[in-house]
Scaffold this motif. Structure first.
Motif, PDB file in Angstrom:
ATOM      1  N   ASP A 172       1.171  -0.561  -0.113  1.00 25.71           N
ATOM      2  CA  ASP A 172       0.221  -0.192  -0.388  1.00 25.71           C
ATOM      3  C   ASP A 172       0.652   1.295   0.063  1.00 25.71           C
ATOM      4  N   GLY A 173       1.932   1.618  -0.615  1.00 27.73           N
ATOM      5  CA  GLY A 173       2.422   2.169  -0.790  1.00 27.73           C
ATOM      6  C   GLY A 173       3.883   2.515   0.313  1.00 27.73           C
ATOM      7  N   VAL A 174       3.467   1.599   1.040  1.00 29.54           N
ATOM      8  CA  VAL A 174       4.616   1.600   2.376  1.00 29.54           C
ATOM      9  C   VAL A 174       6.178   1.338   1.636  1.00 29.54           C
ATOM     10  N   MET A 185       3.251   7.329  -1.287  1.00 26.73           N
ATOM     11  CA  MET A 185       4.075   6.292  -0.769  1.00 26.73           C
ATOM     12  C   MET A 185       5.297   6.890   0.286  1.00 26.73           C
TER      13      MET A 185
END
Lengths: 181, 670
Positions: B259-261, B429
């Motif tokens: 999830d963008g991490v 991000m």
């Protein structure tokens, strides 16, 4: 922690780890829930998200957040932390370990060395089984005691003893894995 | 979001450096006027007739490396932040002179002047900064710079100092494998969504303009609404290993993407293992054989530099061909020749490649993962073009590595992505990185008490309490170390801190709490408070290596003087090349158009041509040269028009041929 109006960081560096992560203060922390909480707070407060004026504070807050995540993820560190929150003695204040544990540790280390020297895989496996059983037994004891916190001074003392003993069990397993370098 | 001053992304590599920028279209490499993204990390110092040094950077320095061997500095990244003792095994491979500077620093000596590695690196950074300013049309003062994940504190600080001396504020020191993951992560996320590797490959590789496709959500999309985190689907989780084998360093990082991490779980590496070492296998082989056959050592800087260039090109050829021939002229009629097969080369490389795989295992163990849990293995760095490396990695991890992006450019692209995160352009991000090495304090008897363990998530901090052991003692000395070993002597001494101005008290009574904070750059910050008095203890930081603040400033100031010389040198080269090109072209035109040009004009052009060529042989007044060239251009205009007419009459073939020649002439170095 982040003001919704001005996107400034409003950090309280004194909150406990559970509050910081928005979790209930309990020994039973679900790994997946902790992870999601950690990622959520990271997203909101990471230094990358702030201007230079807030960067120092964000850095401090995230250092604390990372510490919170590290401690709460690990059942032994979590119990240690709950004990501290309950006013129990820290490992610096009380390093006492029952003589039985010290004797066991010395003997086991010798056995490991001998087994290594003799290249005796069977002996190593037996030592490992025994060490793992004792480690797991102490871990279960720590869990049972930590769930009853804050409890009374006796309970907190018992937990302190179990946590001190745990260090020795962990070191024996590390020695068996060859990761104690 | 308000308009920000641009933040550029820089990959400061051992052999090549690149600069990138990320806007709403995505990250892109900023190229030079020839369309080349890579700038060789090579500096050549030459002295004019007035004795003043001038610096050539990049391709021109590289092109003259052999004849200017003692004054050409390369692979400076292997020296930065290090002491002479630590790089002893490097010395036989360096054609330039290296000596010891103050506080165990290294200095490079060229014609009696000494340069710090920071100074050399800053010249490369300045050149990239100028390229970016030219490409973006605005001044550039802010950057994200990548370093090997396994760089220690001193190497990171030195890199930051080099940037500062180049007039660049470093907003983030970013780990190279993490940067690569950021660049790839974009592709991987889209890949998961599209589930179509072919489409994805094109998206990732970008179109003709070199952009990586990158959807840019609006800022408001980024903060999930209440309960938004429930949308996290475990199926989207990716576990990737980034295997980064560059010119001088090796890193492996294990990341979890969700999830963008981008969460780095662990990293391991070796800051002295890369393409340079592969070249050295060939150099060592040739040196030994030359000694055997001719009884001489390859010793002169020129010969060493020539051999280095030869080894590099043989290595590159062996990635394509099964064998490559080597030839080294040793002078006095002695010619060393042999054919090296890929098999022979690979046998020599294998131990080095095995070392990288051992480090991969350590990283996996630290991440608490098994090999088969990885969803993707990504290859980064020029040395991953070597077939043996690819095969070994594929075999070790049991899956074909992912290589959609150009391994030379991917780190710089990722630096651009992080720059856009820091500028507030991207908020979908987030990067969570780790510190590669454990941090410790020297305790009684030279042992190390670890206070921060390797692979701890950064920023991270540790607090330690110190006290006095003598009555009235007002200062405490602390030695901070980095490394995994148990004895201080085996770890890297980062710094000695002296806690001063402790109020005089009986022994053991003062309590000085020292906080060690490793920031998001992986750089250590220290502060201390005496708890009984509440007084902040003064900390005297004595850096064990590297430059003092004053030294960084001196480099920056001197570099301004250098900059003028640099610009002049560049301009001179450009003008001379242009004259060679334009006069040749005019000559060809004159021949081709024949009687199609008026006799008086022909004579005038020929006269100006001769005078321009004479000026180019000794270009002192660059402005006059420029004016003469301009005038010549106008003078030959009718000729060009006549040429076009002739060409149209003669058909298109000749035009096509001419274009080929001009392209060659424009690249005299290639």
């Amino acid at each position: 922690m982040v003001c919704s109006a001005c996107h400034r960081l409003v950090a309280d560096l004194d909150t406990d780890y559970f509050t910081l992560l928005g979790l209930e203060r309990t020994y039973d922390v679900d790994g997946a829930v902790l992870r999601k909480a950690y990622l959520r707070v990271s997203r909101e407060t990471h230094p990358d998200r702030f201007d230079a004026s807030d960067a120092d504070e964000a850095m401090q807050l995230n250092a604390r957040l990372n510490e919170a995540n590290r401690v709460l993820k690990d059942p032994v560190l979590r119990a240690e932390y709950l004990l501290e929150l309950s006013g129990g003695q820290s490992s610096a204040e009380n390093r006492e370990v029952p003589q039985e544990i010290l004797t066991y540790t010395l003997m086991t280390r010798e056995e490991i060395e001998e087994a290594h020297a003799a290249n005796d895989a069977g002996a190593l496996a037996r030592i490992r089984d025994q060490a793992t059983a004792r480690h797991d037994g102490t871990a279960a004891e720590i869990g049972a005691l930590a769930r009853r916190l804050p409890g009374d001074a006796t309970l907190r003392g018992q937990l302190r003893d179990a946590l001190n003993a745990m260090k020795y069990h962990q070191r024996i397993l590390a020695a068996l894995d060859g990761t104690d370098e | 979001m308000p308009a920000h001053e641009p933040i550029i992304g820089i990959d400061l590599g051992t052999t090549f450096s690149l600069v990138s920028f990320c806007d709403e279209r995505g990250p892109r490499i900023l190229r030079d006027e020839r369309g080349e993204g890579r700038l060789p990390s090579v500096i050549g110092v030459t002295h004019g007739s007035d004795g003043k040094p001038s610096i050539a950077i990049g391709w021109s320095a590289r092109a003259h490396a052999v004849e200017n061997a003692r004054a050409t500095v390369y692979s400076i990244k292997r020296l930065i932040g290090k002491s002479l003792a630590e790089i002893e095994q490097e010395l036989p491979f360096l054609a330039y002179a290296v000596t010891s500077g103050p506080r165990e620093t290294i200095q490079i000596e060229i014609d009696g002047r000494r340069y710090s590695p920071e100074e050399i690196s800053s010249a490369i950074l300045r050149s990239l900064k100028e390229r970016a300013a030219a490409a973006l049309g605005v001044a550039v003062t802010k950057a994200v710079i990548t370093v090997p994940a396994y760089f220690d504190d001193a190497q990171r600080q030195a890199t930051r100092d080099a940037a500062s001396a180049a007039g660049l504020e470093v907003l983030r020191i970013l780990n190279e494998p993490t940067a690569a993951a950021l660049a790839y992560g974009i592709g991987l996320r889209e890949r998961a969504a599209a589930d179509d590797p072919e489409t994805d490959r094109q998206q990732v590789a970008g179109g003709a303009n070199g952009h990586v496709a990158l959807p840019m959500p609006k800022c408001s999309d980024s903060v999930p609404a209440d309960g938004g985190e429930d949308d996290i689907d475990d199926a989207d989780e990716q576990l990737i290993a980034v295997y980064d084998l560059g010119g001088g360093t090796f890193d492996v990082s294990i990341l979890r993407l969700e999830d963008g991490v981008f969460e780095v779980l662990s990293t391991a590496g070796d800051t002295h293992l890369g393409g340079d070492d592969f070249d050295r296998e060939i150099i060592t082989l040739v040196t030994a054989e030359v000694r055997e056959q001719f009884g001489v050592d390859v010793q002169s800087p020129t010969a060493r530099q020539a051999l280095r260039g030869l080894a590099e090109s043989v290595k590159i050829r062996l990635s394509e061909a099964e064998d490559a021939s080597l030839e080294l002229d040793l002078g006095e009629g002695r010619l060393y020749r042999r054919v090296l097969t890929r098999g022979e080369f690979e046998r020599r490389l294998l131990p080095l490649v095995r070392r990288t795989l051992t480090l991969c295992e350590r990283a996996l163990r630290d991440a608490g993962l098994r090999r088969d849990e990885l969803t993707q293995v990504v290859l980064v760095g020029g040395s991953t073009r070597i077939p043996l490396v690819r095969a070994q990695v594929a075999e070790h991890f049991g899956k074909a590595p992912y290589t959609a992006l150009n391994p030379d450019e991917v780190v710089a692209l990722g630096a651009g992505v992080q720059a856009s995160i820091l500028s507030g352009q991207r908020s979908d991000m987030l990067l969570l990185d780790v510190t590669p090495l454990s941090l410790g304090i020297e305790t009684m008897g030279g042992a190390v008490g670890k206070i921060i363990l390797r692979n701890a998530r950064i920023p991270c901090r540790a607090q330690e309490m110190f006290t006095t052991f003598m009555d009235g003692q007002t200062a405490i000395k602390i030695r901070v170390l980095q490394g995994e070993r148990e004895l201080a002597a085996h770890c890297r001494l980062l710094a000695e801190f002296e806690l001063r101005e402790i109020p005089p008290m009986p022994a053991g009574i003062p309590k000085v709490q020292v906080e060690f904070l490793i920031d998001a750059n992986g750089i250590l910050n220290v502060s201390a408070v005496e708890q009984r008095s509440g007084q902040r203890a003064a900390i005297q930081v004595i850096p064990n290596r590297g430059l003092t603040r004053a030294e960084v400033e001196r480099i920056e100031q001197e570099s301004i003087a250098f900059a003028k010389d640099d610009i002049d040198a560049h301009r001179r080269i450009d003008l001379v090349n242009q004259i060679v090109f334009d006069t040749q072209k005019a000559e060809q035109m004159l021949a081709r158009v024949g009687s199609g040009v008026d006799g008086a004009l022909r004579r005038e052009i020929e006269r100006e041509m001769a005078s321009l060529r004479a000026m180019a042989r000794d270009p002192s007044d660059l402005d006059a040269l420029h004016a003469a060239l301009d005038h010549f251009g106008k003078r030959t205009l009718p000729l060009a028009e006549a040429g076009v007419r002739t060409a149209l009459v003669q058909g298109g073939t000749q035009m096509a041929r001419e274009e080929t020649t001009t392209a060659d002439q424009r690249n005299p170095e290639e």
